[in-house]
Design a protein around this motif. Structure first.
Motif, PDB file in Angstrom:
ATOM      1  N   GLY A  55       0.835  -1.193   0.000  1.00  0.00           N
ATOM      2  CA  GLY A  55       0.000   0.000   0.000  1.00  0.00           C
ATOM      3  C   GLY A  55       0.866   1.237   0.000  1.00  0.00           C
ATOM      4  N   GLY A  56       0.288   2.350  -0.438  1.00  0.00           N
ATOM      5  CA  GLY A  56       1.059   3.576  -0.486  1.00  0.00           C
ATOM      6  C   GLY A  56       0.239   4.729  -1.025  1.00  0.00           C
ATOM      7  N   VAL A  57       0.882   5.579  -1.812  1.00  0.00           N
ATOM      8  CA  VAL A  57       0.233   6.788  -2.311  1.00  0.00           C
ATOM      9  C   VAL A  57       0.366   6.870  -3.828  1.00  0.00           C
ATOM     10  N   HIS A 109      -6.332  22.116 -17.086  1.00  0.00           N
ATOM     11  CA  HIS A 109      -5.705  20.934 -16.517  1.00  0.00           C
ATOM     12  C   HIS A 109      -6.346  20.616 -15.168  1.00  0.00           C
ATOM     13  N   LEU A 110      -6.855  19.393 -15.052  1.00  0.00           N
ATOM     14  CA  LEU A 110      -7.411  18.947 -13.779  1.00  0.00           C
ATOM     15  C   LEU A 110      -6.282  18.746 -12.772  1.00  0.00           C
ATOM     16  N   GLN A 111      -6.430  19.326 -11.613  1.00  0.00           N
ATOM     17  CA  GLN A 111      -5.448  19.207 -10.549  1.00  0.00           C
ATOM     18  C   GLN A 111      -6.017  18.306  -9.462  1.00  0.00           C
ATOM     19  N   THR A 112      -5.213  17.335  -9.028  1.00  0.00           N
ATOM     20  CA  THR A 112      -5.704  16.325  -8.088  1.00  0.00           C
ATOM     21  C   THR A 112      -4.895  16.332  -6.802  1.00  0.00           C
ATOM     22  N   ASN A 167      -7.862   9.121  -6.373  1.00  0.00           N
ATOM     23  CA  ASN A 167      -7.517  10.533  -6.196  1.00  0.00           C
ATOM     24  C   ASN A 167      -8.782  11.375  -6.263  1.00  0.00           C
ATOM     25  N   THR A 168      -8.758  12.496  -5.571  1.00  0.00           N
ATOM     26  CA  THR A 168      -9.851  13.459  -5.685  1.00  0.00           C
ATOM     27  C   THR A 168      -9.364  14.672  -6.469  1.00  0.00           C
ATOM     28  N   GLY A 208     -14.662  16.238  -7.917  1.00  0.00           N
ATOM     29  CA  GLY A 208     -14.993  14.872  -8.300  1.00  0.00           C
ATOM     30  C   GLY A 208     -13.975  13.891  -7.751  1.00  0.00           C
ATOM     31  N   GLN A 209     -14.184  12.635  -8.045  1.00  0.00           N
ATOM     32  CA  GLN A 209     -13.269  11.581  -7.611  1.00  0.00           C
ATOM     33  C   GLN A 209     -12.900  10.712  -8.818  1.00  0.00           C
ATOM     34  N   GLU A 210     -11.663  10.209  -8.784  1.00  0.00           N
ATOM     35  CA  GLU A 210     -11.199   9.325  -9.856  1.00  0.00           C
ATOM     36  C   GLU A 210     -10.595   8.066  -9.247  1.00  0.00           C
ATOM     37  N   GLN A 211     -11.038   6.891  -9.721  1.00  0.00           N
ATOM     38  CA  GLN A 211     -10.499   5.605  -9.280  1.00  0.00           C
ATOM     39  C   GLN A 211      -9.961   4.853 -10.483  1.00  0.00           C
TER      40      GLN A 211
END
Length: 353
Positions: free
Chosen positions: A33-35, A55-58, A87-88, A100-103
Motif C-alpha cells: 500500500g502507499g500513495v 488541466h485537472l489538478q488532483t 484521487n480526488t 470529483g473523484q477518480e479511481q
C-alpha cells in the motif's frame, strides 16, 4: 508524442544492467500500500459551438496492489498484478471551481529483473521492470465551472490499455526465510483518452480527459515459497591424529569467498599435516551450491579455491605444490535442485597427493 516519450522513458528505466544476481526461484506472492500522485490531466469541455479547457489538478491519494508471480531462476520473474489507485480532483487551471473523484483499477502483467548482485555486502535486493495491462478509470461527480461555463458529468467507467515502469528494492527478513520487505516506485500511463457525456451550460455535451500519468510509491511484503529454511551449518569432523588425513573440507557462507575463523583453522591443520606425509601436490578444488547462475557460480568457486590456496601459502605450503581448480555448482556433495542454498555444497576440498 507524449505517450511515445513516456513509453521510451519507461523502457530505458527498466533495462537490465549486468549484475551478479541471486534470483528468486519458484512461486511468490506480494502486496503493498502507499500513495498515488497524478500528473495534471488535460481536460476539454464542449457543447454545440462552445469549448473550454484546462488541466485537472488532483490531491495525493491512496494506492494498493496484490501480486502473484514466478521466479525463473536466472534473475527474471513474471508476475500478475492487481492494482488500485484513488484521487480526488481539487481544481481546474484557469477556472474558479472543479471537483470529483477518480479511481483506477485493473490487471497488469510485469516482467521484473533482480539486481541482487549490485550490493553483495548489503541486505538489499534491487530490481527493475516493465509492465502492460488494462486499467479501468471511474469518474464520479465530475464537474467544473469558470467564466462563461458550467459543466457536470455523472458516474462513468472507461477502460484503456496501460503501461508501467518499476524501480524497487527488497530487504529479506532473516527470521522468516522467503519473506522480504519491499518498497518500489511505479510510473503508470494510460494510452487512450476518455470521453464523459454531461451538461455544459445546460446543453448536452462532453468532457474529454487526456494525459493520464501516475507516480505511485508502495511499501509491502513479498513471500517466496521456493526458499526453504537454511539447515544448520555443518560442523567439520575432527581430524584424527593418526593416520594423517589426506582430505579436508573448508566451508563458506552463502555467496562468500572469505575464510571464517574455523576455515582458517582447517587450512592450518591441512598445511601442518602435509609435512607429516610424503606428497607431490596439494589439490585445492572449489565448489558452490545452486543458488545462482552457472556462470556466476563458476567464478565464485575459483575465488573460494584461491582464498584457500593463499591461506595454505601463508601457512608454509610452497605455491608451486598447489593446483587450483573451480567446479562451480557441479559435483554437489548434497544433491539438490536448482536455486537451493545448501551449506555443505559451498566448500573447498584440499587433497594431499
Amino acid at each position: 508524442m507524449k505517450f511515445r516519450n513516456a513509453l521510451l522513458a519507461a523502457t530505458v528505466l527498466a533495462l537490465p544492467v549486468a549484475a551478479k544476481a541471486q534470483p528468486i526461484t519458484g512461486l511468490y506472492i506480494g502486496g503493498g500500500g502507499g500513495v498515488n500522485i497524478m500528473h495534471d490531466e488535460t481536460a476539454k469541455v464542449a457543447a454545440g459551438g462552445f469549448g473550454a479547457g484546462g488541466h485537472l489538478q488532483t490531491r495525493v491519494g491512496p494506492a494498493a496492489d496484490l501480486d502473484i508471480g514466478y521466479g525463473l531462476g536466472n534473475g527474471l520473474r513474471v508476475e500478475l498484478e492487481g492494482t488500485y489507485r484513488y484521487n480526488t480532483i481539487k481544481g481546474l487551471s484557469g477556472t474558479a471551481n472543479a471537483g470529483g473523484q477518480e479511481q483506477k483499477f485493473g490487471p497488469m502483467i510485469n516482467v521484473i529483473y533482480g539486481l541482487d548482485g549490485l550490493f553483495p555486502s548489503l541486505p538489499v535486493q534491487p530490481y527493475v521492470g516493465v509492465g502492460g495491462g488494462y486499467i479501468w478509470t471511474q469518474e464520479r461527480n465530475l464537474h467544473a465551472s469558470g467564466p462563461g461555463f458550467a459543466s457536470t458529468a455523472g458516474t462513468r467507467t472507461d477502460g484503456s490499455i496501460a503501461y508501467q515502469a518499476i524501480l524497487g528494492a527488497a530487504v529479506p527478513i532473516e527470521t522468516v526465510p522467503g519473506l522480504a520487505l519491499t518498497a518500489d516506485y511505479r510510473f503508470l500511463g494510460l494510452v487512450d483518452h476518455r470521453n464523459y457525456p454531461g451538461q455544459v451550460n445546460g446543453v448536452p455535451g462532453k468532457i474529454r480527459l487526456d494525459d493520464d500519468f501516475n507516480h505511485t510509491i508502495l511499501i509491502g511484503l513479498r513471500y517466496n515459497f521456493g526458499v526453504a529454511p537454511p539447515p544448520a551449518a555443518p560442523v567439520a569432523a575432527p581430524v584424527p591424529a593418526s593416520p594423517v588425513s589426506r582430505s579436508y573440507l573448508v566451508f563458506f557462507d552463502w555467496d562468500k569467498a572469505t575464510l571464517t575463523d574455523r576455515a582458517r583453522q582447517i587450512v592450518s591443520e591441512a598445511a601442518a599435516n602435509s609435512t607429516k606425509v610424503q606428497y607431490t601436490q596439494l589439490e585445492v578444488n572449489g565448489y558452490t551450491d545452486t543458488s545462482g547462475t552457472a556462470r556466476y557460480n563458476q567464478g565464485l568457486s575459483v575465488r573460494r579455491a584461491n582464498a584457500v590456496a593463499g591461506e595454505l601459502v601463508k601457512d608454509g605450503v610452497p605455491k608451486s605444490a598447489i593446483e587450483i581448480q573451480g567446479f562451480g555448482e557441479t559435483h554437489l556433495l548434497v544433491p539438490t535442485g536448482q536455486g537451493v542454498r545448501e551449506p555443505q555444497n559451498r566448500r573447498v576440498e584440499i587433497i594431499i597427493k
